[in-house]
Design a protein around this motif. Structure first.
Motif, PDB file in Angstrom:
ATOM      1  N   PRO A 329      11.005  15.679  14.398  1.00  0.00           N
ATOM      2  CA  PRO A 329      11.601  16.961  14.291  1.00  0.00           C
ATOM      3  C   PRO A 329      12.534  17.277  15.156  1.00  0.00           C
ATOM      4  CG  PRO A 329       9.317  17.076  15.124  1.00  0.00           C
ATOM      5  CD  PRO A 329       9.296  15.713  14.571  1.00  0.00           C
ATOM      6  N   ALA A 330      12.411  16.649  16.455  1.00  0.00           N
ATOM      7  CA  ALA A 330      13.569  16.988  17.537  1.00  0.00           C
ATOM      8  C   ALA A 330      14.689  16.426  17.209  1.00  0.00           C
ATOM      9  CB  ALA A 330      13.103  16.599  18.867  1.00  0.00           C
ATOM     10  N   ASN A 331      14.709  15.078  16.547  1.00  0.00           N
ATOM     11  CA  ASN A 331      16.088  14.648  16.232  1.00  0.00           C
ATOM     12  C   ASN A 331      16.362  14.656  14.496  1.00  0.00           C
ATOM     13  OD1 ASN A 331      16.791  13.234  18.611  1.00  0.00           O
ATOM     14  ND2 ASN A 331      14.990  11.861  18.144  1.00  0.00           N
ATOM     15  N   LYS A 332      15.578  15.679  14.016  1.00  0.00           N
ATOM     16  CA  LYS A 332      15.689  16.035  12.538  1.00  0.00           C
ATOM     17  C   LYS A 332      15.858  14.687  11.751  1.00  0.00           C
ATOM     18  CE  LYS A 332      18.082  20.384  13.887  1.00  0.00           C
ATOM     19  NZ  LYS A 332      19.076  21.271  14.215  1.00  0.00           N
ATOM     20  N   THR A 333      15.100  13.983  11.526  1.00  0.00           N
ATOM     21  CA  THR A 333      14.993  12.830  10.716  1.00  0.00           C
ATOM     22  C   THR A 333      13.521  12.577  10.395  1.00  0.00           C
ATOM     23  OG1 THR A 333      14.568  11.142  12.854  1.00  0.00           O
ATOM     24  CG2 THR A 333      16.638  11.675  12.345  1.00  0.00           C
ATOM     25  N   VAL A 334      13.472  11.904   9.238  1.00  0.00           N
ATOM     26  CA  VAL A 334      12.419  11.630   8.349  1.00  0.00           C
ATOM     27  C   VAL A 334      12.758  10.240   7.663  1.00  0.00           C
ATOM     28  CG1 VAL A 334      12.693  12.972   6.300  1.00  0.00           C
ATOM     29  CG2 VAL A 334      10.507  12.289   7.087  1.00  0.00           C
ATOM     30  N   SER A 335      11.594   9.612   7.374  1.00  0.00           N
ATOM     31  CA  SER A 335      11.947   8.118   6.713  1.00  0.00           C
ATOM     32  C   SER A 335      10.746   7.566   6.099  1.00  0.00           C
ATOM     33  CB  SER A 335      12.402   7.249   7.838  1.00  0.00           C
ATOM     34  OG  SER A 335      11.627   6.719   8.742  1.00  0.00           O
ATOM     35  N   VAL A 336      10.967   6.750   5.021  1.00  0.00           N
ATOM     36  CA  VAL A 336       9.736   6.117   4.578  1.00  0.00           C
ATOM     37  C   VAL A 336      10.219   4.609   4.402  1.00  0.00           C
ATOM     38  CG1 VAL A 336       8.537   7.868   3.485  1.00  0.00           C
ATOM     39  CG2 VAL A 336      10.553   6.716   2.420  1.00  0.00           C
ATOM     40  N   ASP A 337       9.321   3.589   4.408  1.00  0.00           N
ATOM     41  CA  ASP A 337       9.471   2.115   4.067  1.00  0.00           C
ATOM     42  C   ASP A 337       8.352   1.641   3.413  1.00  0.00           C
ATOM     43  OD1 ASP A 337      10.364  -0.338   4.180  1.00  0.00           O
ATOM     44  OD2 ASP A 337       9.575  -0.979   6.039  1.00  0.00           O
ATOM     45  N   PRO A 338       8.294   1.852   2.061  1.00  0.00           N
ATOM     46  CA  PRO A 338       7.104   1.666   1.197  1.00  0.00           C
ATOM     47  C   PRO A 338       6.653   0.310   1.147  1.00  0.00           C
ATOM     48  CG  PRO A 338       8.782   3.316   0.039  1.00  0.00           C
ATOM     49  CD  PRO A 338       9.586   2.555   1.290  1.00  0.00           C
ATOM     50  N   GLN A 339       5.586   0.067   0.768  1.00  0.00           N
ATOM     51  CA  GLN A 339       4.945  -1.271   0.769  1.00  0.00           C
ATOM     52  C   GLN A 339       3.888  -1.033  -0.241  1.00  0.00           C
ATOM     53  OE1 GLN A 339       3.601  -1.624   4.682  1.00  0.00           O
ATOM     54  NE2 GLN A 339       4.602  -3.679   5.039  1.00  0.00           N
ATOM     55  N   PHE A 340       3.816  -1.911  -1.498  1.00  0.00           N
ATOM     56  CA  PHE A 340       2.961  -1.675  -2.924  1.00  0.00           C
ATOM     57  C   PHE A 340       1.894  -2.681  -3.140  1.00  0.00           C
ATOM     58  CE2 PHE A 340       7.543  -0.346  -3.096  1.00  0.00           C
ATOM     59  CZ  PHE A 340       7.247   1.001  -3.616  1.00  0.00           C
ATOM     60  N   THR A 341       1.026  -2.014  -3.236  1.00  0.00           N
ATOM     61  CA  THR A 341      -0.013  -2.773  -4.003  1.00  0.00           C
ATOM     62  C   THR A 341      -0.479  -2.277  -5.508  1.00  0.00           C
ATOM     63  OG1 THR A 341      -1.340  -3.199  -1.976  1.00  0.00           O
ATOM     64  CG2 THR A 341      -2.343  -3.556  -3.996  1.00  0.00           C
ATOM     65  N   LYS A 342      -0.180  -2.796  -6.530  1.00  0.00           N
ATOM     66  CA  LYS A 342      -0.462  -2.494  -8.043  1.00  0.00           C
ATOM     67  C   LYS A 342      -1.517  -2.980  -8.768  1.00  0.00           C
ATOM     68  CE  LYS A 342       3.965  -3.848  -8.296  1.00  0.00           C
ATOM     69  NZ  LYS A 342       5.235  -4.185  -8.892  1.00  0.00           N
TER      70      LYS A 342
END
Length: 582
Positions: A329-342
């Motif tokens: 929140p301080a740097n105003k960033t959010v991210s994801v790096d999805p890894q999948f099991t199906k």
């Protein structure tokens, strides 16, 4: 080979009333609703709040599968495939794939995935997924000060429409529930909301992906935009999900990949609400899938403790996604790096459609979803193996509701009149069934049946049931479509223990919209039901009788959500409504 797609869930517009004047005309020409009342054997003598287990650690919540009643290990078929029998004479097989669509021969989970009590799903006030949590039993948040027992329009917000697959969708469709979030102050600041909204502890944002392909962000109090709509160009028909950790992330999948003459790739989309844009996701046209219809109507559950998203899909896969989500929140960033099991499963039906449209429910590490072939599937969120299968007899799309009791956990589910009505020799009507099922074993506890009609549009249960609490804690509320006729529907209160009808109301206009219950500050519980004539009912759940109604424009196919005294829902009039309950 993947199964060829069928047409998507058809909208009700052609059967609904097209405007306020038409709706009023229908009301005037329709006989009064018919009520049937029966004894109420388990009426509560006092309202008691259930105790809440605060535990959220998956390792401490996980149920060992070999401790389940009647448990037997699956049969290994080799090459990463497994099977187990299900009653009366079926066999389900399954296999797992990774994000590169390679079969996983020996799956070793990174750690346990298990959900706690529904009150622990999120610490953020609001309704952050379809029906609010992992039990799918909380479409209303907070307490409403109800004295006048009236509904009134506080604001409206215009939306658009889409033409696709030879049909037409407008406003908000099925399931189309809005999300309501009272964000933490640091999240509001990171998203760059208005300074007054950042400072206002009571500010609630409505986030609403709808069928015109836009995600609307609005102030619950006024209906005014908090940010410009995010336009992806293709329809959302189901309900999105907000990350329950308070991260500014929205998860929502496409319901259609056509918009007029334009066609695009199927996408499950992950939105960064700081940048107000899509930043990740995946393609629903998946080489691992048994079906080539790549829509996502299901509303995801996110297990905050394990950073895991669960999303069943209409392509026949169940996606387990390690998000690797980070929020600064301080740097105003959010991210994801999805890894999948199906997970891909097959119940052996030679005419199988495959695909899941309902949203998954979860009791600890056991998860449940209904599928287009009429099966209830229970799987383990940790190992991704199928635990049990219950065949219902027809397509089942309404999301399951879960209840934990002193006698153990149970699920409530109902099917449609759909597959049995298709084709030249299809039946025009027949029984649809609502059931209570033991969530650990998959054994039926009781069932209740009613006749429903089929004429290109499904009859039966499209609405998710509402689980009673407070002074109606002995009841479960069920909405069935196209029962006595193609236009009518039934709203029914059943005794949870026995399945006995306590009251039954045959309504002049049927509904796919889900009923909900509101806790009043006076200690009483109030009910809400929208219908296909655009009429919104505020009713007494003890009797089924209306306190008052509010006529909206066109069909209410979407399911509403409530935050304290404010209700939000979209209709086929290309409008989103903010409605005050007074």
């Amino acid at each position: 080979m993947p199964v060829t797609s069928r047409s998507p869930r058809r909208p009700l517009l052609g059967l609904a009333i097209v405007g306020v004047a038409g709706a009023l005309t229908l009301s005037a020409c329709t006989a009064p609703d018919v009520f049937v009342e029966s004894p109420r054997p388990n009426s509560p003598t006092a309202s008691a709040s259930a105790s809440v287990n605060p535990q959220t650690d998956p390792a401490k919540l996980q149920i060992p599968l070999d401790s389940l009643p009647g448990w037997t290990a699956p049969t290994a078929l080799g090459g990463g495939k497994f099977s187990r029998p299900f009653a009366p004479d079926g066999t389900v097989t399954w296999e797992l794939f990774n994000g590169d669509n390679q079969q996983i021969a020996n799956y070793t989970p990174a750690g346990p995935v298990a959900f706690g009590d529904p009150q622990t799903y999120t610490k953020i006030p609001g309704v952050l997924t379809f029906r609010g949590n992992n039990y799918r039993n909380a479409p209303a948040y907070g307490t409403a000060d109800i004295t006048n027992k009236k509904l009134e329009i506080a604001w409206t917000h215009d939306t658009g429409d889409v033409k696709a697959e030879g049909s037409y969708w407008a406003g908000a469709g099925w399931t189309g529930q809005p999300l309501m979030v009272n964000w933490p102050q640091q999240t509001k600041a990171a998203m760059g909301l208005d300074p007054a909204q950042v400072q206002d502890k009571n500010f609630v944002e409505v986030i609403y992906p709808v069928v015109d392909g836009k995600v609307y962000r609005m102030d619950l109090a006024t209906g005014k935009d908090t940010k410009p709509p995010i336009d992806v160009g293709f329809a959302f028909k189901g309900t999105g999900s907000i990350d329950p950790r308070g991260y500014p992330l929205l998860y929502s999948g496409m319901g259609l990949n056509q918009n007029g003459d334009k066609t695009g790739d199927w996408r499950y989309r992950i939105f960064d609400l700081i940048q107000n844009k899509e930043v990740s996701g995946w393609n629903g046209t998946d080489p691992s899938a048994p079906r080539d219809w790549g829509a996502f109507d299901s509303s995801a559950l996110v297990n905050a403790a394990s950073d895991t998203l669960m999303e069943p899909a209409e392509n026949g896969l169940i996606y387990k996604v390690k998000l690797n989500a980070k929020f600064d929140p301080a740097n105003k960033t959010v991210s994801v790096d999805p890894q999948f099991t199906k997970l891909r499963y097959d119940t052996g039906d030679p005419n199988a459609r495959h695909g899941i449209e309902g949203s998954a429910a979860a009791y600890r590490n056991l998860m449940y979803a209904p599928d287009n072939d009429g099966n209830i599937i229970c799987w383990d969120a940790t190992t991704m193996q199928v635990v049990w299968v219950f065949p219902t007899g027809d397509d089942t799309d309404a999301t399951i509701v879960l209840e934990n009791t002193p006698d153990g956990p149970f699920i409530y589910t109902g099917n449609e009149f759909d597959k049995r009505g298709e084709g030249d020799n299809g039946a025009k009507s027949g029984p649809v069934t609502f059931r209570k099922i033991n969530a650990l074993t998959g054994k039926e506890v009781w069932k209740w049946e009613i006749n429903a009609q089929y004429n290109a549009v499904n009859g039966g249960m499209m609405a998710t049931p509402a689980l009673g609490f407070g002074d109606v804690s002995d009841l479960v509320f069920v909405t069935m479509a196209r029962t006595a006729s193609e236009k009518q529907g039934d709203l029914v209160a059943l005794d949870k223990k026995t399945g006995q009808v306590v009251w039954q109301r045959t309504m002049g206009a049927f509904s796919w919209s889900s009923p909900l219950l509101i806790q009043g500050s006076d200690g009483h519980v109030y009910g809400i039901q929208g219908d296909s004539s655009g009429l919104l009912h505020l009713f007494d759940p003890n009797t089924g009788k209306d306190f008052s109604t509010l006529q909206l424009e066109k069909n209410i196919e979407a399911s509403p959500a409530v935050y304290n005294n404010m209700l939000v829902v979209g209709t086929y009039a290309k409008k989103l409504y903010g409605i005050r309950i007074s």
